[in-house]
Motif scaffolding. Structure first.
Motif, PDB file in Angstrom:
ATOM      1  N   ASP A 184      48.739  54.898  25.254  1.00 48.11           N
ATOM      2  CA  ASP A 184      48.817  54.473  26.654  1.00 48.11           C
ATOM      3  C   ASP A 184      48.835  55.703  27.563  1.00 48.11           C
ATOM      4  O   ASP A 184      49.308  56.787  27.172  1.00 48.11           O
ATOM      5  CB  ASP A 184      50.077  53.637  26.893  1.00 48.11           C
ATOM      6  N   VAL A 185      48.338  55.538  28.769  1.00 49.11           N
ATOM      7  CA  VAL A 185      48.223  56.655  29.701  1.00 49.11           C
ATOM      8  C   VAL A 185      48.854  56.258  31.035  1.00 49.11           C
ATOM      9  O   VAL A 185      48.570  55.174  31.563  1.00 49.11           O
ATOM     10  CB  VAL A 185      46.745  57.051  29.921  1.00 49.11           C
ATOM     11  N   ALA A 186      49.709  57.147  31.569  1.00 45.47           N
ATOM     12  CA  ALA A 186      50.252  56.999  32.925  1.00 45.47           C
ATOM     13  C   ALA A 186      49.739  58.172  33.744  1.00 45.47           C
ATOM     14  O   ALA A 186      49.915  59.336  33.358  1.00 45.47           O
ATOM     15  CB  ALA A 186      51.772  56.973  32.906  1.00 45.47           C
ATOM     16  N   VAL A 187      49.135  57.895  34.873  1.00 47.39           N
ATOM     17  CA  VAL A 187      48.496  58.934  35.660  1.00 47.39           C
ATOM     18  C   VAL A 187      48.765  58.686  37.133  1.00 47.39           C
ATOM     19  O   VAL A 187      48.809  57.537  37.593  1.00 47.39           O
ATOM     20  CB  VAL A 187      46.972  58.970  35.380  1.00 47.39           C
ATOM     21  N   VAL A 188      48.978  59.759  37.865  1.00 49.44           N
ATOM     22  CA  VAL A 188      49.217  59.671  39.299  1.00 49.44           C
ATOM     23  C   VAL A 188      47.889  59.431  40.005  1.00 49.44           C
ATOM     24  O   VAL A 188      46.857  60.000  39.632  1.00 49.44           O
ATOM     25  CB  VAL A 188      49.892  60.948  39.814  1.00 49.44           C
ATOM     26  N   GLU A 189      47.917  58.594  40.982  1.00 46.02           N
ATOM     27  CA  GLU A 189      46.711  58.269  41.741  1.00 46.02           C
ATOM     28  C   GLU A 189      46.043  59.543  42.253  1.00 46.02           C
ATOM     29  O   GLU A 189      46.691  60.433  42.814  1.00 46.02           O
ATOM     30  CB  GLU A 189      47.065  57.354  42.914  1.00 46.02           C
ATOM     31  N   GLY A 190      44.722  59.601  42.020  1.00 44.40           N
ATOM     32  CA  GLY A 190      43.963  60.760  42.451  1.00 44.40           C
ATOM     33  C   GLY A 190      43.816  61.827  41.396  1.00 44.40           C
ATOM     34  O   GLY A 190      43.020  62.766  41.560  1.00 44.40           O
ATOM     35  N   GLY A 228      29.998  58.019  37.237  1.00 48.03           N
ATOM     36  CA  GLY A 228      30.068  59.444  36.955  1.00 48.03           C
ATOM     37  C   GLY A 228      31.483  59.990  36.808  1.00 48.03           C
ATOM     38  O   GLY A 228      31.644  61.150  36.407  1.00 48.03           O
ATOM     39  N   ARG A 229      32.481  59.202  37.139  1.00 48.17           N
ATOM     40  CA  ARG A 229      33.851  59.712  36.980  1.00 48.17           C
ATOM     41  C   ARG A 229      34.247  59.791  35.504  1.00 48.17           C
ATOM     42  O   ARG A 229      35.209  60.487  35.163  1.00 48.17           O
ATOM     43  CB  ARG A 229      34.844  58.815  37.731  1.00 48.17           C
ATOM     44  N   PHE A 230      33.546  59.035  34.627  1.00 47.48           N
ATOM     45  CA  PHE A 230      33.798  59.103  33.190  1.00 47.48           C
ATOM     46  C   PHE A 230      32.971  60.238  32.599  1.00 47.48           C
ATOM     47  O   PHE A 230      31.747  60.293  32.784  1.00 47.48           O
ATOM     48  CB  PHE A 230      33.438  57.783  32.506  1.00 47.48           C
ATOM     49  N   VAL A 260      41.495  58.987  39.694  1.00 48.47           N
ATOM     50  CA  VAL A 260      41.936  57.642  39.338  1.00 48.47           C
ATOM     51  C   VAL A 260      42.455  56.924  40.579  1.00 48.47           C
ATOM     52  O   VAL A 260      43.182  57.511  41.402  1.00 48.47           O
ATOM     53  CB  VAL A 260      43.029  57.702  38.258  1.00 48.47           C
ATOM     54  N   SER A 261      42.085  55.653  40.687  1.00 51.89           N
ATOM     55  CA  SER A 261      42.590  54.812  41.775  1.00 51.89           C
ATOM     56  C   SER A 261      43.299  53.600  41.173  1.00 51.89           C
ATOM     57  O   SER A 261      43.263  53.360  39.958  1.00 51.89           O
ATOM     58  CB  SER A 261      41.450  54.356  42.681  1.00 51.89           C
ATOM     59  N   LEU A 262      43.942  52.838  42.057  1.00 53.06           N
ATOM     60  CA  LEU A 262      44.694  51.678  41.589  1.00 53.06           C
ATOM     61  C   LEU A 262      43.779  50.659  40.915  1.00 53.06           C
ATOM     62  O   LEU A 262      44.177  49.942  39.991  1.00 53.06           O
ATOM     63  CB  LEU A 262      45.431  51.044  42.775  1.00 53.06           C
TER      64      LEU A 262
END
Length: 425
Positions: free
Chosen positions: A34-40, A78-80, A97-99
């Motif tokens: 699992d991944v937790a990431v801050v927006e942006g 292209g973000r991937f 990353v966005s919501l």
């Protein structure tokens, strides 16, 4: 007969081959995290295979659209970006990353049957700057106040802690879910202030996975009535007749006292006393000035005072040079002065000591009388040891008209001169 033998052989081969195939599938373990990431920021998704037999690995988005098939990207986003591809791993990055990117991503391994592992991406949105508000900007000593701290638009909901100086306070939190699926947290704290709290910081600390040491601070402003203290500037020892007394009144408060006054309890301050601000001067002290002197200071929050008890001691006396009994008289005078010299320098804190002159006179009279008696005894002693001599020639002197007759009348005359006797008295 031949068909029966062929069926038995096929059955035996199947029994041996099926466990081997089953072992091969199970041993290809597909795992992810699992991944937790801050927006942006950027998220990393890793699909890993243990003991891969050249089976194909692919990554799907929450809508089960293929992001990567082996090292090829069918999805036009292209973000991937491919970070790593091998027989044992497919690693892909998702930037900015966005919501909307939040959800369950699927790692898929083409086996028979296919294997899947799931990576949940959680997007963290930090709260805005915390806002701290106080019910009262200026507080009075002993009053109760209330403060609130708000952390807005965060995901997940933040937690709020309170500190007053180095002491933790207990707040009451309230969590609200907004229309955009964000959380706003408000914490409220209530406490009573004292004069020691003036200038102390009250801190609101926001805890959230996306931020560290996020806080807001507000310093308390507490007003209090004056604190008063009298300091003896002079003398540093006992206060005696003829000396000068100097007292200083120290007053501190918030707001600072603008007026400081002196008075004498149950009496008037001596007419020649000088008062300059918080200082009191009294020259040429005498015992009529004894009493309690009070310094009073006030501000809009109240009035306070401190007292000083004045006791004036006798002035130091000088002993005249004694004409007789010098040693005895000096020792008596010294012993009567020592207790007085050991008194505390604060007037009124020791019992007064006075010299009884009648007692001293009586002691001196007894000493003189003792010396006279000693002279009489010494005179009698010396008189006894001086001695008196009487001869036989003196025995006829009582009835003789002249010296020759006295000799003739003496008992025994010249013929008995060798028997002359002497008497020692």
């Amino acid at each position: 007969m031949a068909n029966a033998r062929s069926g038995s052989l096929a059955t035996i081969l199947f029994l041996f081959a099926f466990p081997a195939a089953l072992h091969q599938v199970v041993s290809q373990n597909l795992v992810t995290d699992d991944v937790a990431v801050v927006e942006g920021e950027t998220a990393i998704i890793s699909c890993r295979v243990k003991n891969n037999d050249d089976s194909v690995i692919q990554l799907l988005n929450p809508n089960r659209q293929t992001i990567y098939f082996r090292d090829m990207r069918p999805l036009k986003d292209g973000r991937f970006q491919l970070v790593n591809f091998s027989d044992n791993e497919l690693r892909v990055s998702l930037s900015n990353v966005s919501l909307s990117d939040e959800g369950r991503y699927v790692c898929q391994l083409y086996t028979d049957p296919p294997q899947e592992a799931y990576a949940d991406i959680t997007v963290l949105i930090p709260p805005g700057n915390p806002v701290i508000e106080a019910k009262d900007e200026v507080l009075s000593e002993g009053n109760e106040t209330e403060m609130t701290c708000t952390a807005m638009s965060s995901k997940p909901a933040a937690t709020i802690r309170w500190m007053k100086g180095d002491k933790e306070l207990s707040g009451k939190p309230k969590v609200e879910l907004t229309y955009d699926k964000m959380y706003t947290v408000t914490s409220r704290v209530t406490f009573t202030v004292s004069k020691e709290d003036d200038g102390v910081p009250v801190t609101c600390i926001v805890d959230h996975p996306a931020v560290k040491d996020f806080r807001a601070r507000k310093n308390l402003e507490v007003q209090y009535k004056p604190e008063v203290k009298i300091v003896v500037e002079f003398p540093h020892g006992l206060t005696r007749e003829g000396e000068t007394l100097e007292l200083t009144c120290e007053a501190k408060g918030k707001p600072q006292p603008q007026r400081v006054s002196w008075l004498k309890v149950d009496d008037d301050v001596p007419s020649h006393a000088v008062i300059i601000g918080g200082d009191l001067y009294i020259d040429n002290l005498n015992k009529s000035y004894n009493g309690t002197y009070r310094c009073v200071a006030s501000n809009p929050l109240g009035e306070s005072f401190d007292d000083y008890v004045l006791y004036v001691y006798d002035a130091p006396t000088t002993t005249p040079k004694p004409t007789t009994a010098t040693i005895t008289t000096t020792s008596i005078t010294t012993s009567t002065q020592n207790p007085e010299a050991s008194q505390d320098s604060r007037a009124g804190e020791g019992a007064p000591r006075t010299v009884d002159h009648a007692v001293i006179g009586g002691v001196v009279a007894v000493v003189v009388f003792a010396m006279l008696c000693l002279l009489i005894v010494l005179g009698r002693y010396f008189a006894r040891h001086k001695g008196t001599y009487f001869t036989h020639e003196a025995k006829g002197a009582d009835d003789a008209a002249d010296a020759d007759t006295a000799i003739i009348n003496a008992e025994g005359g010249h013929t008995n001169s060798d028997e002359k006797k002497e008497y020692y008295i």
